[in-house]
Design a protein around this motif. Structure first.
Motif, short mmCIF file in Angstrom:
data_model
loop_
_atom_site.label_atom_id
_atom_site.label_comp_id
_atom_site.label_asym_id
_atom_site.label_seq_id
_atom_site.Cartn_x
_atom_site.Cartn_y
_atom_site.Cartn_z
N THR A 1 7.60 4.86 5.99
CA THR A 1 6.29 5.51 6.16
C THR A 1 6.41 7.01 5.96
OG1 THR A 1 5.64 3.80 7.76
CG2 THR A 1 4.36 5.84 7.76
N GLU A 2 7.51 7.60 6.46
CA GLU A 2 7.68 9.04 6.34
C GLU A 2 7.73 9.48 4.88
OE1 GLU A 2 10.73 7.51 8.65
OE2 GLU A 2 8.68 6.91 9.13
N GLU A 3 8.48 8.75 4.07
CA GLU A 3 8.59 9.11 2.66
C GLU A 3 7.28 8.88 1.92
OE1 GLU A 3 12.14 8.14 0.40
OE2 GLU A 3 13.17 7.58 2.26
N PHE A 4 6.57 7.84 2.32
CA PHE A 4 5.25 7.57 1.72
C PHE A 4 4.31 8.74 1.98
CE2 PHE A 4 0.95 5.84 2.86
CZ PHE A 4 0.49 5.64 1.56
N VAL A 5 4.19 9.16 3.23
CA VAL A 5 3.30 10.26 3.60
C VAL A 5 3.72 11.56 2.92
CG1 VAL A 5 2.55 11.72 5.51
CG2 VAL A 5 2.56 9.23 5.78
N THR A 6 5.00 11.86 2.96
CA THR A 6 5.50 13.11 2.39
C THR A 6 5.24 13.18 0.89
OG1 THR A 6 7.23 13.23 4.08
CG2 THR A 6 7.55 14.55 2.09
N SER A 7 5.31 12.05 0.21
CA SER A 7 5.14 12.04 -1.25
C SER A 7 3.73 12.42 -1.67
CB SER A 7 5.49 10.66 -1.82
OG SER A 7 4.50 9.70 -1.51
N TRP A 8 2.76 12.24 -0.78
CA TRP A 8 1.37 12.56 -1.12
C TRP A 8 0.93 13.89 -0.52
CZ3 TRP A 8 -0.48 10.19 -5.05
CH2 TRP A 8 -0.05 8.89 -5.35
N LYS A 9 1.90 14.68 -0.05
CA LYS A 9 1.59 15.98 0.52
C LYS A 9 1.33 16.98 -0.62
CE LYS A 9 4.35 17.12 3.82
NZ LYS A 9 5.53 17.67 4.56
N ASP B 1 0.81 -1.23 0.00
CA ASP B 1 0.00 0.00 0.00
C ASP B 1 0.84 1.27 0.00
OD1 ASP B 1 -2.46 -1.09 -0.23
OD2 ASP B 1 -3.00 -0.96 1.89
N PHE B 2 2.04 1.20 0.59
CA PHE B 2 2.86 2.41 0.74
C PHE B 2 3.66 2.65 -0.54
CE2 PHE B 2 3.20 2.64 5.68
CZ PHE B 2 1.82 2.73 5.74
N ARG B 3 2.97 3.10 -1.57
CA ARG B 3 3.63 3.39 -2.85
C ARG B 3 3.70 4.89 -3.09
NH1 ARG B 3 4.77 -0.74 -6.21
NH2 ARG B 3 3.89 -2.79 -5.69
N LEU B 4 4.77 5.32 -3.76
CA LEU B 4 4.96 6.72 -4.12
C LEU B 4 4.12 7.05 -5.36
CD1 LEU B 4 8.85 6.83 -3.76
CD2 LEU B 4 7.15 7.48 -2.05
N PRO B 5 3.94 8.32 -5.68
CA PRO B 5 3.16 8.69 -6.88
C PRO B 5 3.69 8.08 -8.17
CG PRO B 5 3.43 10.60 -5.47
CD PRO B 5 4.27 9.52 -4.87
N ASN B 6 4.98 7.74 -8.24
CA ASN B 6 5.52 7.13 -9.46
C ASN B 6 5.31 5.62 -9.51
OD1 ASN B 6 7.39 6.04 -7.69
ND2 ASN B 6 9.11 7.31 -8.39
N GLY B 7 4.66 5.07 -8.47
CA GLY B 7 4.33 3.65 -8.45
C GLY B 7 5.30 2.78 -7.71
N SER B 8 6.48 3.30 -7.37
CA SER B 8 7.48 2.49 -6.66
C SER B 8 7.17 2.43 -5.17
CB SER B 8 8.87 3.07 -6.87
OG SER B 8 8.95 4.39 -6.33
N LEU B 9 7.65 1.38 -4.51
CA LEU B 9 7.42 1.24 -3.08
C LEU B 9 8.21 2.27 -2.30
CD1 LEU B 9 7.43 -2.65 -2.60
CD2 LEU B 9 5.52 -1.10 -2.16
N ALA B 10 7.58 2.86 -1.29
CA ALA B 10 8.26 3.86 -0.45
C ALA B 10 9.21 3.16 0.52
CB ALA B 10 7.24 4.68 0.32
N PRO B 11 10.41 3.70 0.71
CA PRO B 11 11.37 3.09 1.65
C PRO B 11 10.91 3.16 3.09
CG PRO B 11 12.45 4.64 0.15
CD PRO B 11 10.99 4.84 0.00
#
Length: 553
Positions: A440-448, A428-438
């Protein structure tokens, strides 16, 4: 609507309902409208045959079902209008036209007492701060009652006061026929010609009613199996057959099968292909997130984020996006939902905690159905509910609970903080480009995204995300597990006991312990947690007992 035995029921789809009974039923009926025996003193009789102490208890006894967010009465922070505030709205320029002795309704005053209508109008107008639509509906209620008694009224609408607004190919009339020409001339209620005139919008010359629209007389729809369908409308006579109403009243049908992720069933009285299942995204409390696939995480920040949007378009899938803005609450580091914004079918719907809701930047009274019927917004008790033609549904209690529901056809095609809805919580924790986020912090920040409030320039904060968030150990949290605190959620004999089979109390109980303990036992934090579980129960169709009192929440 009329029946063979003389019952007549009318409803303006907003705020005015009327039931007319033959005299033979005097004293033989019951309900909120009383027994029709001519004595107003004995109208407050409950279903059990006892005299009700007040309106709330009377209504509670005649309740036939629960609506999500509904309560029997108003407790806690109830809207109040002071007498001096209402006095303004009783004056001219507002509701005063109803009782003006020299006004357009003077001929009706001797037949129907204007005083109750004036008070109702002032009450509504005051609570809605003079909102014109609310005010005009209240005045129109008196007009309707006068005309129903055969009393003529004079013109009262002007361009600057409740000016009439009618749909295409129609015009306003103060005294028009209650049995207008329709595309089904044979379906005319018996005795319709003798009905008195009514105020409203009526079709222009050369046009007739096709459902709720005025169309040229040659553009009527089709009759099929004793039902009427508009021209161009698709319908399902059976699960294997789809038909379309074409020009000249011709119906063309073809064999069809429901698509992937769909099944044939009846919804709201209409047979058709509907989603076989739905995905649910929940945001509650401080806030706690549960993705479409069931992965849980907390987000203590005060920024704006993309909750869900269509990322992989497909045929027949309508585009949508849901955004959420959070803010730091008054309890230190705890974050609260502030605003929810939905983009769907070309509309933007904004819902803000404790303030307002808007469609395309304009406020409306509820319920609202857009002209193209693609969007429907209603208020269900304390909750705002939005439903779109594409199947997206949203329920928001304007404080601590948000539920987003999407049809199964969107499985694997969405993205955002709610995940991709592919059945696997692990990705579920994917970035906008479709790759997996390293992380939780990067996942959340990417959707800001930038804050949604105009003029907001203050930088938002991620709170304690990625750091050591304030936590309570078991010893400090233990007192809040009691039956008069968070323990109410999981008490099988408590007000939420009947909800447990529908919505597991375990997660909400733990959220409550966390939020209340972090807030040092703050009563508002407890009420927010209980309110979140109550909303989840009602969204799931579960019954709950009264849990608020004058001194508790």
């Amino acid at each position: 609507a009329r029946t063979a035995f003389g019952l007549r029921v009318s409803f303006d789809w907003y705020s005015y309902a009327r039931v007319i009974l033959p005299q033979a039923y005097a004293g033989a009926v019951c309900g909120l409208c009383g027994n029709a025996n001519g004595d107003t003193a004995d109208d407050f009789i409950t279903r059990q045959g006892e005299r009700a102490a007040d309106e709330t208890r009377l209504a509670e006894s005649w309740k036939v079902g629960d609506v999500p967010g509904c309560s029997s009465g108003c407790l806690g922070d109830c809207p109040v209008c002071k007498e001096e505030e209402k006095a303004t709205y009783r004056g001219q320029g507002y509701c005063g036209v109803i009782a003006n002795p020299g006004g357009p309704f003077r001929a009706c005053h001797g037949v129907i007492d204007p005083a109750p209508f004036l008070e109702d109008c002032a009450f509504d107008a005051c609570h809605y701060k003079g909102h014109r639509d609310t005010l005009c509906k209240a005045v129109a209620a008196y007009v309707t009652e006068c005309q129903a008694r055969g009393v003529g009224v004079e013109p009262w609408r002007t361009p600057s006061f409740c000016g009439p607004s009618c749909p295409r190919h129609s015009h306003y009339e103060l005294c028009g026929s209650s049995c207008p020409a329709t595309c089904r001339p044979r379906v005319v209620p018996e005795g319709c010609a003798s009905v008195l005139c009514i105020e409203g919008c009526f079709c222009d010359r050369g046009y007739v009613l096709s459902g709720d629209e005025c169309v040229p007389e040659g553009e009527c729809g089709c009759e099929y199996q004793d039902r009427y369908y508009k021209k161009g409308e698709d319908f399902y006579p059976s699960c294997r057959e789809r038909c379309r109403c074409k020009a000249g009243g011709v119906v063309e049908c073809e064999e069809v099968f429901c698509g992937a992720h769909e099944e044939c069933r009846v919804e709201e009285g209409v047979l058709g292909c509907y989603p076989a299942g739905y995905g649910r995204l929940v945001v509650s409390g401080d806030p706690h997130y549960v993705t479409f696939d069931g992965r849980a995480f907390d987000l203590p920040g005060s920024c704006a984020y993309v909750l869900a949007r269509l990322c992989e378009p497909a045929k027949r899938l309508a585009n949508f996006s849901v955004l959420l803005e959070q803010e730091v609450g008054a309890r230190g580091q705890a974050a609260l939902m502030k605003k929810v914004v939905v983009f769907a079918h070309g509309y933007m719907v904004s819902m803000e905690r404790g303030r307002r809701w808007e469609v395309d930047g304009e406020r409306y009274t509820l319920p609202l159905v857009t002209a193209d019927r693609k969007l429907r917004v209603v208020q269900e008790g304390a909750n705002l509910a939005l439903q779109t033609a594409s199947g997206l549904r949203l329920l928001y209690n304007a404080a601590t609970y948000l539920l987003i529901v999407i049809p199964e056809a969107y499985r694997g095609r969405v993205c955002g903080l709610g995940g991709n809805y592919n059945g696997d919580p692990g990705d579920d924790f994917r970035l906008p480009n479709g790759s997996l986020a390293p992380s939780t912090e990067e996942f959340v920040t990417s959707w800001k995204i930038p804050l949604m409030e105009e003029g907001e320039e203050e930088a938002c904060s991620d709170g304690c995300l990625g750091k050591a968030c304030p936590a309570c150990d078991a010893a400090h949290a233990a007192p809040y597990a009691a039956g008069d605190s968070c323990g109410l959620i999981r008490d099988p004999q408590g007000p939420f006991g009947l909800c447990h089979p529908r919505v597991s109390p375990a997660e909400y109980f733990q959220h409550c312990l966390h939020d209340v303990c972090s807030a040092g036992g703050d009563r508002q934090a407890l009420c927010h947690s209980l309110q979140a579980y109550a909303a989840a129960c009602q969204a799931a169709g579960a019954e709950i007992a009264g849990w608020r009192t004058d001194t508790f929440c």
